[in-house]
Design an enzyme around this catalytic site. Structure first.
Site, PDB file in Angstrom:
ATOM      1  N   SER A   1      -8.995  -8.303   8.546  1.00 47.90           N
ATOM      2  CA  SER A   1      -9.229  -9.393   9.506  1.00 47.90           C
ATOM      3  C   SER A   1      -9.978  -8.797  10.678  1.00 47.90           C
ATOM      4  O   SER A   1      -9.876  -7.582  10.928  1.00 47.90           O
ATOM      5  CB  SER A   1      -7.878  -9.961   9.982  1.00 47.90           C
ATOM      6  OG  SER A   1      -8.020 -10.627  11.223  1.00 47.90           O
TER       7      SER A   1
ATOM      8  N   TYR B   1       0.329  -7.647  13.567  1.00 52.38           N
ATOM      9  CA  TYR B   1      -0.812  -8.026  12.706  1.00 52.38           C
ATOM     10  C   TYR B   1      -2.000  -7.093  12.939  1.00 52.38           C
ATOM     11  O   TYR B   1      -2.631  -6.648  11.977  1.00 52.38           O
ATOM     12  CB  TYR B   1      -1.182  -9.479  12.973  1.00 52.38           C
ATOM     13  CG  TYR B   1      -2.160 -10.075  11.985  1.00 52.38           C
ATOM     14  CD1 TYR B   1      -1.785 -10.342  10.660  1.00 52.38           C
ATOM     15  CD2 TYR B   1      -3.463 -10.409  12.361  1.00 52.38           C
ATOM     16  CE1 TYR B   1      -2.682 -10.909   9.760  1.00 52.38           C
ATOM     17  CE2 TYR B   1      -4.361 -10.983  11.468  1.00 52.38           C
ATOM     18  CZ  TYR B   1      -3.970 -11.235  10.167  1.00 52.38           C
ATOM     19  OH  TYR B   1      -4.857 -11.798   9.272  1.00 52.38           O
TER      20      TYR B   1
HETATM   21  N1  LIG Z   1      -7.026 -17.703   6.619  1.00 55.27           N
HETATM   22  C1  LIG Z   1      -7.499 -17.011   7.635  1.00 55.27           C
HETATM   23  O1  LIG Z   1      -7.860 -17.537   8.693  1.00 55.27           O
HETATM   24  C2  LIG Z   1      -7.625 -15.516   7.505  1.00 55.27           C
HETATM   25  C3  LIG Z   1      -8.401 -14.828   8.459  1.00 55.27           C
HETATM   26  C4  LIG Z   1      -8.511 -13.453   8.359  1.00 55.27           C
HETATM   27  C5  LIG Z   1      -7.879 -12.780   7.354  1.00 55.27           C
HETATM   28  N2  LIG Z   1      -7.114 -13.458   6.454  1.00 55.27           N
HETATM   29  C6  LIG Z   1      -6.426 -12.708   5.416  1.00 55.27           C
HETATM   30  O2  LIG Z   1      -6.775 -13.198   4.140  1.00 55.27           O
HETATM   31  C7  LIG Z   1      -5.697 -12.958   3.243  1.00 55.27           C
HETATM   32  C8  LIG Z   1      -5.376 -14.254   2.492  1.00 55.27           C
HETATM   33  O3  LIG Z   1      -5.065 -15.250   3.443  1.00 55.27           O
HETATM   34  P1  LIG Z   1      -5.001 -16.809   3.073  1.00 55.27           P
HETATM   35  O4  LIG Z   1      -5.423 -17.561   4.261  1.00 55.27           O
HETATM   36  O5  LIG Z   1      -5.652 -17.056   1.758  1.00 55.27           O
HETATM   37  O6  LIG Z   1      -3.415 -16.947   2.930  1.00 55.27           O
HETATM   38  P2  LIG Z   1      -2.540 -17.859   1.960  1.00 55.27           P
HETATM   39  O7  LIG Z   1      -3.249 -19.121   1.619  1.00 55.27           O
HETATM   40  O8  LIG Z   1      -1.189 -17.925   2.595  1.00 55.27           O
HETATM   41  O9  LIG Z   1      -2.457 -16.981   0.629  1.00 55.27           O
HETATM   42  C9  LIG Z   1      -1.670 -15.849   0.541  1.00 55.27           C
HETATM   43  C10 LIG Z   1      -1.071 -15.822  -0.844  1.00 55.27           C
HETATM   44  O10 LIG Z   1      -0.283 -14.643  -0.963  1.00 55.27           O
HETATM   45  C11 LIG Z   1       0.873 -14.951  -1.724  1.00 55.27           C
HETATM   46  N3  LIG Z   1       1.921 -14.028  -1.331  1.00 55.27           N
HETATM   47  C12 LIG Z   1       2.528 -13.910  -0.138  1.00 55.27           C
HETATM   48  N4  LIG Z   1       3.449 -12.919  -0.175  1.00 55.27           N
HETATM   49  C13 LIG Z   1       3.403 -12.424  -1.436  1.00 55.27           C
HETATM   50  C14 LIG Z   1       4.091 -11.382  -2.098  1.00 55.27           C
HETATM   51  N5  LIG Z   1       5.021 -10.652  -1.495  1.00 55.27           N
HETATM   52  N6  LIG Z   1       3.776 -11.140  -3.386  1.00 55.27           N
HETATM   53  C15 LIG Z   1       2.842 -11.868  -4.027  1.00 55.27           C
HETATM   54  N7  LIG Z   1       2.139 -12.849  -3.454  1.00 55.27           N
HETATM   55  C16 LIG Z   1       2.425 -13.123  -2.165  1.00 55.27           C
HETATM   56  C17 LIG Z   1       1.200 -16.391  -1.385  1.00 55.27           C
HETATM   57  O11 LIG Z   1       1.786 -17.035  -2.504  1.00 55.27           O
HETATM   58  P3  LIG Z   1       3.368 -17.086  -2.753  1.00 55.27           P
HETATM   59  O12 LIG Z   1       4.003 -17.362  -1.411  1.00 55.27           O
HETATM   60  O13 LIG Z   1       3.505 -18.163  -3.749  1.00 55.27           O
HETATM   61  O14 LIG Z   1       3.729 -15.737  -3.286  1.00 55.27           O
HETATM   62  C18 LIG Z   1      -0.177 -17.001  -1.136  1.00 55.27           C
HETATM   63  O15 LIG Z   1      -0.657 -17.650  -2.291  1.00 55.27           O
HETATM   64  C19 LIG Z   1      -4.548 -12.406   4.108  1.00 55.27           C
HETATM   65  O16 LIG Z   1      -4.553 -11.002   4.043  1.00 55.27           O
HETATM   66  C20 LIG Z   1      -4.932 -12.844   5.504  1.00 55.27           C
HETATM   67  O17 LIG Z   1      -4.394 -11.979   6.512  1.00 55.27           O
HETATM   68  C21 LIG Z   1      -6.982 -14.820   6.499  1.00 55.27           C
END
Ligand SMILES: NC(=O)c1ccc[n+]([C@@H]2O[C@H](COP(=O)([O-])OP(=O)(O)OC[C@H]3O[C@@H](n4cnc5c(N)ncnc54)[C@H](OP(=O)(O)O)[C@@H]3O)[C@@H](O)[C@H]2O)c1
Length: 261
Positions: free
Chosen positions: A151, A165
């Protein structure tokens, strides 16, 4: 001669822990469209099945493995699932993480329990599958490609609340460089992307507040937040032969945000 064919992922096998999430599912579908077979992992069968359905519509083959990415045996199961179904493992995308907006505390009182939760959700969930995938890639030979999702907060401080974070994403950036260096002799390239806000379910409630969203958008030179499709091109590039001499890099996908700091 090098050309557009180098961007193809034809016949490659990709594992995406977090493949049921906002960014992970978009990448699973896009990678299938670019020719890869895709294994998605996560703790919820339903969201994984939805992604696999979309992968198949995109023309790829998909496999869902219910697994906790922070658990060694589960990580091993995701890797062996890929190998048993598709014969090998070429690409790992670590798409588990986030949580920052749920636990905002001033730095001087940041509680240990929330600190540990954020570190597990972001760092442990990246380290454990990466170790399992790297062991497989080293054993099978022929190299590999690992993409971490960091990020902009891995490089930038922010006024309040983000101690755990920023530490977690800073660790991911450092590990990206370390793994790239350590596994280069095996032909394993390791890179990371660092998005700013991407409109996914994880941040939907934050972005639903017009004042909050305007504050974010005002800081981003291109004048909008990211969408999952903004992540696709850079991720395909970094995991394809087009990036065959690129490793240890952390690419901002941030509409110019980090350029202003
Ligand atoms: N969205 C943003 O604005 C943003 C910005 C910068 C960086 N990021 C980064 O991008 C990445 C993905 O983010 P996202 O927005 O796509 O989040 P998201 O929609 O919450 O997706 C994260 C996924 O990880 C799974 N997960 C969580 N804990 C887990 C575990 N212990 N084992 C296996 N699966 C697990 C969740 O599914 P289950 O709960 O079903 O396991 C969920 O499907 C993260 O690293 C986040 O920090 C996001």
């Amino acid at each position: 001669m090098a050309g557009l064919d180098d961007f193809s992922l034809d016949g490659l096998v990709a594992l995406i822990p977090g493949g049921g999430g906002g960014i992970g599912s978009a990448l699973a579908v896009a990678f299938a469209g670019a020719g890869a077979n895709v294994v998605v992992g996560g703790r919820t069968q339903e969201s994984l099945d939805t992604t696999v359905g979309q992968v198949e519509v995109a023309g790829g083959e998909g496999l869902a493995v219910v697994a906790d990415a922070t658990n060694e045996a589960d990580a091993e199961r995701m890797v062996t699932g890929a190998v048993e179904r598709f014969g090998r493992l070429d690409i790992l995308i670590n798409a588990v993480g986030g949580g920052a907006g749920k636990v905002l505390h001033n730095a001087e009182i940041y509680p240990r329990s929330d600190w540990d939760w954020i570190m597990d959700l972001n760092v442990r969930s990246t380290v454990v599958p990466t170790q399992a995938a790297a062991r497989q890639m080293i054993a099978q030979g022929g190299g590999g490609r690992i993409l971490n999702i960091s990020s902009v907060r891995g490089n930038l401080g922010i006024k309040a609340g983000y101690s755990a974070y920023v530490a977690a994403k800073g660790a991911i950036n450092s590990l990206t460089r370390q793994w790239a260096t350590e596994w280069a002799p095996h032909g394993i390239r390791v890179n990371a992307i660092m998005p700013t806000f991407v409109d996914t379910p994880q941040v939907a409630s934050l972005l639903a507040d017009p004042e909050f969203k305007a504050g974010i958008v005002n800081r981003i030179p291109l004048g909008r937040v990211g969408e999952t499709r903004d992540i696709v091109g850079p991720a395909i590039f970094l995991c394809s032969d087009a990036a065959s001499f690129v490793t240890g890099q952390i690419l901002g996908i941030d509409g110019g945000l980090t350029a202003t700091q």
